[in-house]
Design an enzyme around this catalytic site. Structure first.
Site, PDB file in Angstrom:
ATOM      1  N   HIS A  51     -61.989 139.097  35.726  1.00  0.00           N
ATOM      2  CA  HIS A  51     -63.073 138.400  36.405  1.00  0.00           C
ATOM      3  C   HIS A  51     -63.549 139.259  37.578  1.00  0.00           C
ATOM      4  CE1 HIS A  51     -62.135 134.041  34.958  1.00  0.00           C
ATOM      5  NE2 HIS A  51     -61.901 134.947  34.003  1.00  0.00           N
ATOM      6  N   GLU A  65     -64.127 138.631  40.723  1.00  0.00           N
ATOM      7  CA  GLU A  65     -63.376 138.487  41.967  1.00  0.00           C
ATOM      8  C   GLU A  65     -62.047 139.227  41.898  1.00  0.00           C
ATOM      9  OE1 GLU A  65     -65.659 134.539  41.379  1.00  0.00           O
ATOM     10  OE2 GLU A  65     -64.699 136.059  40.128  1.00  0.00           O
ATOM     11  N   CYS A 113     -63.303 130.431  39.953  1.00  0.00           N
ATOM     12  CA  CYS A 113     -62.472 129.637  39.051  1.00  0.00           C
ATOM     13  C   CYS A 113     -61.068 129.532  39.668  1.00  0.00           C
ATOM     14  CB  CYS A 113     -62.428 130.296  37.671  1.00  0.00           C
ATOM     15  SG  CYS A 113     -61.386 131.783  37.600  1.00  0.00           S
ATOM     16  N   CYS A 144     -59.301 132.989  40.074  1.00  0.00           N
ATOM     17  CA  CYS A 144     -59.873 133.830  41.126  1.00  0.00           C
ATOM     18  C   CYS A 144     -59.568 133.264  42.512  1.00  0.00           C
ATOM     19  CB  CYS A 144     -61.371 133.988  40.918  1.00  0.00           C
ATOM     20  SG  CYS A 144     -61.749 134.924  39.421  1.00  0.00           S
TER      21      CYS A 144
END
Length: 161
Positions: free
Chosen positions: A55, A57, A85, A88
Site C-alpha cells: 500500500h 502508506e 486502511c 496502514c
C-alpha cells in the site's frame, strides 16, 4: 504545519494516486514530510509487485525509515490520498507517526470497490478504529480528493484486487 502546507503535501499525495492508476497501480498515494521536507513519496504497488502489503502508506513508511536510518518517524507527518486502511494505520502507529492527514474518506474507496471498511469491522467491530477527533487523523476535504477513484473507475483494463 500550516493548512496551506498540509493542502500542498496532500495534493501531491493525490497526484501520486492518479499517476499510480495510469501505471498499473492502485488509486492511492502517500507522502511523508519531516521538518517541512518531503522525505518519501509512494503509490500503491499491490498489483505491480504482487504484494498485498504494498500500500502507498506502507511503501512511504519503508522509504522514510530507510532514508532517515531509523524505524521511528515521530517527527514526521504522513499525507495520504485516502483515509488509511487498518494495515496502514497500524504501520503508521508502529512507526510512531503522530499525525496523518488524508483527503478521501473510506466512502470514496468503497465507491471504487475497495472494501477496507469490512476489514475494520472484522478487526474492531466499527468502521473507523481511530476517530479524527483523537488527534492522529486529520481529514482535509480537497476538491480533487475523489480524482484517483474516478481515474480508477474509468480505467477499463484495471486489475481488481
Amino acid at each position: 504545519m500550516s493548512k496551506s502546507q498540509d493542502t500542498s503535501f496532500l495534493a501531491e499525495a493525490i497526484n501520486l494516486a492518479v499517476d499510480s492508476v495510469q501505471s498499473a497501480g492502485g488509486p492511492f498515494g502517500a507522502v511523508i514530510v519531516c521538518e517541512g521536507e518531503v522525505i518519501a513519496r509512494a503509490s500503491n504497488r499491490v498489483t505491480v509487485n504482487h504484494d498485498a502489503s504494498a500500500h502507498a502508506e506502507v511503501e512511504a513508511i519503508r522509504q522514510a525509515g530507510a532514508r532517515l536510518g531509523r524505524p521511528h518517524l515521530q517527527d514526521c507527518v504522513l499525507y495520504a490520498s485516502c483515509e488509511p486502511c487498518p494495515m496502514c494505520l497500524a504501520a503508521a502507529l508502529w512507526a510512531h507517526i503522530p499525525r496523518i492527514v488524508f483527503a478521501a474518506p473510506h466512502a470514496q474507496a468503497i465507491r471504487a470497490g475497495f472494501a477496507d471498511t469490512d476489514i475494520a469491522m472484522q478487526l474492531y467491530g466499527q468502521a473507523r478504529p481511530v476517530a479524527p477527533a483523537q488527534g492522529l487523523l486529520t481529514h482535509l476535504d480537497l476538491p480533487q480528493a475523489a480524482s484517483p477513484f474516478d481515474a480508477w473507475l474509468a480505467k477499463t483494463d484495471r486489475e481488481a484486487y
